[in-house]
Design a protein around this motif. Structure first.
Motif, PDB file in Angstrom:
ATOM      1  N   THR A 118       9.098  -9.725 -19.831  1.00 44.11           N
ATOM      2  CA  THR A 118       9.516 -10.820 -18.914  1.00 44.11           C
ATOM      3  C   THR A 118       8.284 -11.659 -18.500  1.00 44.11           C
ATOM      4  OG1 THR A 118       8.581  -9.199 -17.393  1.00 44.11           O
ATOM      5  CG2 THR A 118      10.780  -8.689 -17.918  1.00 44.11           C
ATOM      6  N   SER A 119       8.765 -12.677 -17.838  1.00 39.97           N
ATOM      7  CA  SER A 119       7.711 -13.412 -17.362  1.00 39.97           C
ATOM      8  C   SER A 119       8.272 -14.244 -15.974  1.00 39.97           C
ATOM      9  CB  SER A 119       7.093 -14.455 -18.420  1.00 39.97           C
ATOM     10  OG  SER A 119       6.023 -15.333 -17.703  1.00 39.97           O
ATOM     11  N   THR A 120       7.397 -14.481 -14.888  1.00 38.45           N
ATOM     12  CA  THR A 120       7.904 -15.107 -13.759  1.00 38.45           C
ATOM     13  C   THR A 120       6.666 -15.755 -12.925  1.00 38.45           C
ATOM     14  OG1 THR A 120       9.239 -15.038 -11.775  1.00 38.45           O
ATOM     15  CG2 THR A 120       8.074 -13.215 -12.452  1.00 38.45           C
ATOM     16  N   SER A 121       6.803 -16.712 -12.151  1.00 36.43           N
ATOM     17  CA  SER A 121       5.907 -17.024 -11.227  1.00 36.43           C
ATOM     18  C   SER A 121       6.302 -16.391  -9.780  1.00 36.43           C
ATOM     19  CB  SER A 121       5.988 -18.799 -10.999  1.00 36.43           C
ATOM     20  OG  SER A 121       6.982 -18.978 -10.753  1.00 36.43           O
ATOM     21  N   GLY A 122       7.587 -15.878  -9.704  1.00 40.29           N
ATOM     22  CA  GLY A 122       8.018 -14.963  -8.720  1.00 40.29           C
ATOM     23  C   GLY A 122       8.696 -15.746  -7.653  1.00 40.29           C
ATOM     24  N   TRP A 123       8.769 -15.308  -6.500  1.00 37.50           N
ATOM     25  CA  TRP A 123       9.664 -15.705  -5.335  1.00 37.50           C
ATOM     26  C   TRP A 123       8.870 -16.997  -4.827  1.00 37.50           C
ATOM     27  CZ3 TRP A 123      12.534 -12.235  -1.347  1.00 37.50           C
ATOM     28  CH2 TRP A 123      12.903 -13.097  -0.493  1.00 37.50           C
ATOM     29  N   ALA A 124       9.402 -18.137  -4.814  1.00 43.30           N
ATOM     30  CA  ALA A 124       8.574 -19.510  -4.327  1.00 43.30           C
ATOM     31  C   ALA A 124       8.114 -19.108  -2.843  1.00 43.30           C
ATOM     32  CB  ALA A 124       9.501 -20.704  -4.289  1.00 43.30           C
ATOM     33  N   TRP A 125       7.055 -19.359  -2.347  1.00 38.62           N
ATOM     34  CA  TRP A 125       6.374 -19.266  -1.309  1.00 38.62           C
ATOM     35  C   TRP A 125       6.246 -17.874  -0.662  1.00 38.62           C
ATOM     36  CZ3 TRP A 125       6.303 -23.455  -2.919  1.00 38.62           C
ATOM     37  CH2 TRP A 125       7.033 -24.673  -3.084  1.00 38.62           C
ATOM     38  N   LYS A 126       6.129 -16.906  -1.789  1.00 33.26           N
ATOM     39  CA  LYS A 126       5.990 -15.593  -1.520  1.00 33.26           C
ATOM     40  C   LYS A 126       4.734 -15.413  -0.773  1.00 33.26           C
ATOM     41  CE  LYS A 126       4.082 -14.949  -5.905  1.00 33.26           C
ATOM     42  NZ  LYS A 126       4.309 -14.504  -7.339  1.00 33.26           N
ATOM     43  N   TYR A 127       4.678 -14.247   0.000  1.00 32.81           N
ATOM     44  CA  TYR A 127       3.490 -13.636   0.698  1.00 32.81           C
ATOM     45  C   TYR A 127       2.478 -13.444  -0.410  1.00 32.81           C
ATOM     46  CZ  TYR A 127       0.623 -11.789   4.449  1.00 32.81           C
ATOM     47  OH  TYR A 127      -0.332 -11.483   5.239  1.00 32.81           O
ATOM     48  N   PRO A 128       1.300 -13.827  -0.158  1.00 27.55           N
ATOM     49  CA  PRO A 128       0.220 -13.586  -1.267  1.00 27.55           C
ATOM     50  C   PRO A 128       0.111 -12.191  -1.688  1.00 27.55           C
ATOM     51  CG  PRO A 128      -0.568 -15.183   0.302  1.00 27.55           C
ATOM     52  CD  PRO A 128       0.644 -14.871   0.708  1.00 27.55           C
ATOM     53  N   GLY A 129       0.277 -11.776  -3.025  1.00 24.99           N
ATOM     54  CA  GLY A 129       0.138 -10.560  -3.578  1.00 24.99           C
ATOM     55  C   GLY A 129       1.616  -9.901  -3.871  1.00 24.99           C
ATOM     56  N   ARG A 130       2.629 -10.574  -3.449  1.00 22.88           N
ATOM     57  CA  ARG A 130       3.821  -9.893  -3.482  1.00 22.88           C
ATOM     58  C   ARG A 130       4.258  -9.482  -5.040  1.00 22.88           C
ATOM     59  NH1 ARG A 130       8.737 -11.879  -6.433  1.00 22.88           N
ATOM     60  NH2 ARG A 130      10.315 -10.837  -5.558  1.00 22.88           N
ATOM     61  N   LEU A 131       4.622  -8.579  -5.529  1.00 21.16           N
ATOM     62  CA  LEU A 131       5.280  -8.199  -6.726  1.00 21.16           C
ATOM     63  C   LEU A 131       6.783  -8.043  -6.676  1.00 21.16           C
ATOM     64  CD1 LEU A 131       2.937  -5.663  -8.270  1.00 21.16           C
ATOM     65  CD2 LEU A 131       2.677  -8.146  -8.696  1.00 21.16           C
ATOM     66  N   GLY A 132       7.553  -8.708  -7.518  1.00 24.37           N
ATOM     67  CA  GLY A 132       8.770  -8.447  -7.519  1.00 24.37           C
ATOM     68  C   GLY A 132       8.796  -7.423  -8.515  1.00 24.37           C
ATOM     69  N   ASP A 133      10.286  -7.227  -9.152  1.00 24.63           N
ATOM     70  CA  ASP A 133      10.608  -6.350 -10.074  1.00 24.63           C
ATOM     71  C   ASP A 133      10.294  -6.492 -11.695  1.00 24.63           C
ATOM     72  OD1 ASP A 133      12.429  -8.308 -10.474  1.00 24.63           O
ATOM     73  OD2 ASP A 133      14.022  -7.109 -11.035  1.00 24.63           O
ATOM     74  N   SER A 134       9.755  -7.832 -11.796  1.00 25.19           N
ATOM     75  CA  SER A 134       9.374  -8.291 -13.229  1.00 25.19           C
ATOM     76  C   SER A 134       8.285  -7.277 -13.936  1.00 25.19           C
ATOM     77  CB  SER A 134       9.059  -9.721 -13.428  1.00 25.19           C
ATOM     78  OG  SER A 134       9.864 -10.526 -12.760  1.00 25.19           O
ATOM     79  N   PRO A 135       7.357  -6.931 -13.070  1.00 24.01           N
ATOM     80  CA  PRO A 135       6.211  -6.048 -13.769  1.00 24.01           C
ATOM     81  C   PRO A 135       6.697  -4.511 -13.434  1.00 24.01           C
ATOM     82  CG  PRO A 135       5.506  -7.080 -11.736  1.00 24.01           C
ATOM     83  CD  PRO A 135       6.933  -7.516 -11.894  1.00 24.01           C
ATOM     84  N   ILE A 136       7.701  -4.249 -12.957  1.00 26.54           N
ATOM     85  CA  ILE A 136       7.720  -2.793 -12.589  1.00 26.54           C
ATOM     86  C   ILE A 136       8.936  -2.044 -13.764  1.00 26.54           C
ATOM     87  CG2 ILE A 136       8.682  -1.288 -10.578  1.00 26.54           C
ATOM     88  CD1 ILE A 136       6.286  -3.238 -10.073  1.00 26.54           C
ATOM     89  N   PRO A 137       8.235  -1.256 -14.479  1.00 29.44           N
ATOM     90  CA  PRO A 137       9.091  -0.595 -15.459  1.00 29.44           C
ATOM     91  C   PRO A 137      10.245   0.357 -14.573  1.00 29.44           C
ATOM     92  CG  PRO A 137       6.797  -0.224 -15.972  1.00 29.44           C
ATOM     93  CD  PRO A 137       6.873  -0.776 -14.503  1.00 29.44           C
ATOM     94  N   GLY A 138      11.304   0.212 -15.143  1.00 29.99           N
ATOM     95  CA  GLY A 138      12.510   1.031 -14.703  1.00 29.99           C
ATOM     96  C   GLY A 138      13.303   0.116 -13.703  1.00 29.99           C
TER      97      GLY A 138
END
Length: 299
Positions: A175-195
């Motif tokens: 998986t790879s992503t830049s994440g949610w645009a304009w996210k709060y700094p440090g936000r993680l989505g599910d892309s790096p979360i196993p399961g």
């Protein structure tokens, strides 16, 4: 019709006998470098203060080893970096400056990740929502009030996911992503979360999710599909069972979710929930002359 950047490259690697994880990382690296893919890597969107923080992950379904990185600054090939976490460290996940330090140690160059058009759109958005006083003090202002004002410019929260099986029957996912645009700094989505955002088990199959990671983290969606396969459900039933949990959510941030899955019996399923139109994806299996662009089912 030419497939998404890197997809054909992964196919060539799999045909040549390369293992699933390496083949998928080789392909997804092309996506990360493509300016035309506006949710991943260099073509992606920055966080609320204009910094690029990218997430990536890999999983080897045979060993069930995992490597993930999150909120990494200055790094283009985060899926490859995640693979090195899996190979070199006793850890599963590195984040932020720690992940960047590791990248420096193993020879990943620091890169300017902010695509000029992304910077332009981000800056224009700030001009629309901030007062002159706030703009002059930015980013040293409270960011929490902006979280519900600044939204995705194109409703883009779409991770790139590559799933596959190699000639030995080994399943893998990247998986790879830049994440949610304009996210709060440090936000993680599910892309790096196993399961949540991904899971691979060569006994059963592989799964990855895209779009609203805040939901799949609450439901452990990717592993839920694999668990259904483990307990004897068909792929369709396992995916739909996981989707029911997502659709049952009634509070918190709710949005579109797409589940991508395949099993070891040569079945695959891609379903979209809460979306207005089907999602396109690329599919290939041995014996096909070329990859095909297909549409997700909608639930």
């Amino acid at each position: 019709m030419e497939a998404e950047p890197g997809f054909a490259h992964s196919i060539d690697q799999l045909k040549a006998g390369v293992g699933a994880v390496d083949a998928l990382v080789a392909g997804i690296s092309h996506v990360e470098a493509a300016e035309t893919v506006r949710s991943v890597g260099y073509g992606g969107w920055p966080n609320m203060i204009g910094e690029m923080e990218c997430d990536g992950a890999v999983m080897d379904g045979t060993t069930r080893e995992v490597g993930t990185v999150g909120a990494v600054p200055g790094t283009l090939h985060v899926a490859a970096l995640a693979r090195e976490v899996m190979r070199r460290l006793p850890h599963v996940m590195l984040t932020g400056q720690g992940a960047r330090r590791f990248a420096d140690e193993i020879g990943f160059n620091t890169q300017d990740m902010l695509f000029p058009d992304s910077k332009r759109v981000w800056s224009k958005k700030l001009d629309m929502v901030l007062s002159d006083e706030e703009r002059a003090a930015f980013p040293d202002i409270p960011l929490v009030p902006l979280s519900n004002v600044i939204t995705d410019p194109e409703r883009v929260r779409d991770t790139t996911v590559f799933l596959g099986m190699d000639q030995t029957g080994g399943a893998g996912v990247a998986t790879s992503t830049s994440g949610w645009a304009w996210k709060y700094p440090g936000r993680l989505g599910d892309s790096p979360i196993p399961g949540a955002g991904f899971y691979a088990d060569s006994r059963f199959g592989a799964v990855a999710c895209t779009h609203t990671g805040e939901m799949t983290m609450r439901c452990n969606t990717a592993h839920s599909v694999i668990e259904g396969l483990k307990f004897g459900l068909s792929l369709d039933a396992a995916v739909e069972r996981a989707a029911e949990d997502l659709l049952d959510l009634g509070t918190g941030f709710l949005g579109e979710v797409v589940i991508h899955a395949f099993d070891t019996k040569n079945n695959h399923r891609v379903v979209s929930m809460n979306g207005e139109v089907p999602v396109s994806y690329w599919y290939w299996q041995d014996g096909m002359s070329a990859p095909e662009k297909r549409q997700s089912d909608q639930l």
